[in-house]
Scaffold this motif. Structure first.
Motif, PDB file in Angstrom:
ATOM      1  N   GLY A  97       0.844  -1.183   0.000  1.00 45.31           N
ATOM      2  CA  GLY A  97       0.000   0.000   0.000  1.00 45.31           C
ATOM      3  C   GLY A  97       0.877   1.229   0.000  1.00 45.31           C
ATOM      4  O   GLY A  97       1.917   1.259  -0.664  1.00 45.31           O
ATOM      5  N   SER A  98       0.522   2.240   0.781  1.00 53.53           N
ATOM      6  CA  SER A  98       1.271   3.496   0.756  1.00 53.53           C
ATOM      7  C   SER A  98       2.710   3.315   1.232  1.00 53.53           C
ATOM      8  O   SER A  98       3.660   3.654   0.519  1.00 53.53           O
ATOM      9  CB  SER A  98       0.559   4.539   1.616  1.00 53.53           C
ATOM     10  OG  SER A  98      -0.721   4.838   1.097  1.00 53.53           O
ATOM     11  N   ILE A  99       2.883   2.780   2.446  1.00 53.19           N
ATOM     12  CA  ILE A  99       4.231   2.578   2.977  1.00 53.19           C
ATOM     13  C   ILE A  99       4.988   1.574   2.128  1.00 53.19           C
ATOM     14  O   ILE A  99       6.155   1.785   1.754  1.00 53.19           O
ATOM     15  CB  ILE A  99       4.183   2.107   4.441  1.00 53.19           C
ATOM     16  CG1 ILE A  99       3.654   3.217   5.361  1.00 53.19           C
ATOM     17  CG2 ILE A  99       5.562   1.632   4.906  1.00 53.19           C
ATOM     18  CD1 ILE A  99       4.579   4.402   5.513  1.00 53.19           C
ATOM     19  N   VAL A 115       3.230   8.355   4.626  1.00 53.40           N
ATOM     20  CA  VAL A 115       3.212   8.322   3.159  1.00 53.40           C
ATOM     21  C   VAL A 115       1.775   8.477   2.680  1.00 53.40           C
ATOM     22  O   VAL A 115       0.869   7.790   3.175  1.00 53.40           O
ATOM     23  CB  VAL A 115       3.818   7.013   2.612  1.00 53.40           C
ATOM     24  CG1 VAL A 115       3.669   6.945   1.087  1.00 53.40           C
ATOM     25  CG2 VAL A 115       5.289   6.897   2.996  1.00 53.40           C
ATOM     26  N   MET A 116       1.569   9.360   1.723  1.00 49.62           N
ATOM     27  CA  MET A 116       0.247   9.594   1.157  1.00 49.62           C
ATOM     28  C   MET A 116       0.172   8.981  -0.234  1.00 49.62           C
ATOM     29  O   MET A 116       1.080   9.181  -1.055  1.00 49.62           O
ATOM     30  CB  MET A 116      -0.027  11.098   1.074  1.00 49.62           C
ATOM     31  CG  MET A 116       0.069  11.817   2.407  1.00 49.62           C
ATOM     32  SD  MET A 116       0.026  13.626   2.236  1.00 49.62           S
ATOM     33  CE  MET A 116      -1.647  13.852   1.618  1.00 49.62           C
ATOM     34  N   ALA A 117      -0.896   8.235  -0.494  1.00 48.76           N
ATOM     35  CA  ALA A 117      -1.139   7.702  -1.834  1.00 48.76           C
ATOM     36  C   ALA A 117      -1.882   8.771  -2.632  1.00 48.76           C
ATOM     37  O   ALA A 117      -3.047   9.066  -2.358  1.00 48.76           O
ATOM     38  CB  ALA A 117      -1.966   6.422  -1.750  1.00 48.76           C
ATOM     39  N   LEU A 118      -1.207   9.351  -3.626  1.00 48.66           N
ATOM     40  CA  LEU A 118      -1.772  10.474  -4.367  1.00 48.66           C
ATOM     41  C   LEU A 118      -2.352  10.081  -5.712  1.00 48.66           C
ATOM     42  O   LEU A 118      -2.824  10.936  -6.460  1.00 48.66           O
ATOM     43  CB  LEU A 118      -0.701  11.557  -4.556  1.00 48.66           C
ATOM     44  CG  LEU A 118      -0.125  12.140  -3.266  1.00 48.66           C
ATOM     45  CD1 LEU A 118       0.902  13.218  -3.583  1.00 48.66           C
ATOM     46  CD2 LEU A 118      -1.228  12.697  -2.375  1.00 48.66           C
ATOM     47  N   ARG A 170       6.122  10.714   0.457  1.00 47.95           N
ATOM     48  CA  ARG A 170       6.570  10.780   1.849  1.00 47.95           C
ATOM     49  C   ARG A 170       6.382  12.204   2.354  1.00 47.95           C
ATOM     50  O   ARG A 170       6.942  13.149   1.803  1.00 47.95           O
ATOM     51  CB  ARG A 170       8.038  10.372   1.940  1.00 47.95           C
ATOM     52  CG  ARG A 170       8.649  10.575   3.314  1.00 47.95           C
ATOM     53  CD  ARG A 170      10.067  10.051   3.340  1.00 47.95           C
ATOM     54  NE  ARG A 170      10.772  10.545   4.522  1.00 47.95           N
ATOM     55  CZ  ARG A 170      11.832   9.959   5.056  1.00 47.95           C
ATOM     56  NH1 ARG A 170      12.316   8.863   4.507  1.00 47.95           N
ATOM     57  NH2 ARG A 170      12.420  10.468   6.107  1.00 47.95           N
ATOM     58  N   ALA A 171       5.590  12.346   3.434  1.00 52.34           N
ATOM     59  CA  ALA A 171       5.179  13.683   3.849  1.00 52.34           C
ATOM     60  C   ALA A 171       5.746  14.123   5.185  1.00 52.34           C
ATOM     61  O   ALA A 171       5.531  15.269   5.594  1.00 52.34           O
ATOM     62  CB  ALA A 171       3.646  13.750   3.903  1.00 52.34           C
ATOM     63  N   THR A 172       6.444  13.252   5.899  1.00 53.06           N
ATOM     64  CA  THR A 172       7.099  13.629   7.148  1.00 53.06           C
ATOM     65  C   THR A 172       8.472  12.974   7.199  1.00 53.06           C
ATOM     66  O   THR A 172       8.799  12.111   6.378  1.00 53.06           O
ATOM     67  CB  THR A 172       6.270  13.215   8.382  1.00 53.06           C
ATOM     68  OG1 THR A 172       6.000  11.812   8.334  1.00 53.06           O
ATOM     69  CG2 THR A 172       4.950  13.958   8.444  1.00 53.06           C
TER      70      THR A 172
END
Length: 334
Positions: free
Chosen positions: A13-15, A136-139, A146-148
């Motif tokens: 998934g996202s990660i 992590v955001m799935a865009l 990766r947002a942080t």
């Protein structure tokens, strides 16, 4: 050597897609086990890990294995487990059937009990706990952002698995106290539910003192429960867990510069639980606030805020309308 082995991503998934993408850019052989929706995105657009730091890579489809068939793990030397906590046992059974018996299994999941579940279902195998500090955001269109900030932490072993998995842009650090690290991350992850209920970007939420005070009260309940169990959490930030509630309650003029020194956050970053509500998926509330309320029940502690947040998240799951967009005052009421 790890560089010559296939690294399986169990539940991309996202990660999982971000970590797998970074490993692929570092020259590692990657096999992603993913759902059809994710596969369709990547088949059409490639796998595109990006980050708030300016990273933007597109890995073409011919550079890694991608399937919903777990037979892609048949030659894996390492399997990174990135599924939601509720799916750990089922994924362990899949790994048992399809991955070599000498493959190293690494849990890169939220929560504190996943490595134990994997060990129970995979007797005789080497299982390492881990902790992913970043969001992590799935865009869409194969992009995983990766947002942080922060480095992945993995339980230390004689084979130095953490060191061997590290690639440029994705550091994995070993620790001899993975339990403390995971409990420290659980405390920070108590904000996941608050962010999901707020319907605000993380940076905007943390810039609001009422929201920070709410988070501080959540941390205080969590710390009380953890101390009652005799657990000593290790913070994934430079700030010791015991100081976090007091620091969160500080005025903005003092808090915001401190936040900038300890953590980098994309302006649009949101918690994975917010994304779960948006997509109508089951959240991990039982493995975050739910852990605190379970300890509270056993230890005779009140934990009213944790119980209230569990109730609100479960109601949002039932409503299936995404985040309810509550205020701190609305969350405290009840």
């Amino acid at each position: 050597m790890v560089s010559g082995q296939t690294i399986g991503i169990a539940g991309a998934g996202s990660i999982g897609c971000f970590v797998g993408g970074m490993l692929a850019t570092g020259g590692r052989r990657i096999a992603l086990l993913a759902r059809p929706r994710v596969i369709a995105e990547i088949e059409a657009q490639g796998l595109r890990p990006t980050s708030f730091e300016g990273l933007d890579q597109t890995i073409m489809r011919d550079r890694f294995a991608l399937s919903e068939n777990p037979s892609i793990f048949e030659d894996a030397g390492i399997v990174l487990v990135t599924v939601k906590s509720a799916d750990t046992a089922a994924m362990a059974d899949i790994i048992a059937r399809h991955a070599p018996s000498d493959a190293v299994i690494v849990s890169l999941q939220n929560g504190v009990g996943n490595a134990a579940i994997l060990r129970h279902h995979l007797p005789g195998r080497r299982v390492l706990g881990g902790m992913v500090p970043f969001n992590v955001m799935a865009l869409g269109e194969g992009r995983f952002h990766r947002a942080t900030s922060g480095d992945i932490v993995i339980e230390q072993d004689e084979a130095r698995t953490a060191d061997k998995l590290s690639v440029h842009g994705l550091t994995m650090r070993p620790t001899n106290n993975i339990d403390g690290v995971q409990w420290g991350k659980l405390l920070l992850n108590l904000n996941n539910a608050l962010n999901a209920l707020a319907d605000l970007p993380l940076r905007r939420q943390l810039s609001s003192r009422p929201w920070r005070r709410l988070f501080a009260d959540q941390l205080a309940e969590g710390l009380a429960a953890i101390r009652a169990e005799g657990i000593k959490p290790v913070s994934p930030t430079p700030i010791p867990p015991a100081l976090m509630p007091s620091l969160l309650r500080l005025p903005n003029i003092i808090f915001e510069p401190m936040l900038g020194r300890t953590m980098k956050i994309d302006p649009e970053a949101r918690s994975s639980m917010w994304e779960d509500l948006k997509q109508g998926r089951r959240t991990e509330i039982d493995y975050l606030q739910g852990v605190i309320t379970e300890i509270a029940d056993r230890r005779g502690l009140a934990a009213p805020l944790s119980r209230r947040i569990v109730e609100l998240i479960r109601q949002a799951e039932r409503d299936a309308k995404g985040s309810p967009g509550l205020t701190p005052e609305q969350i405290r009421a009840g």
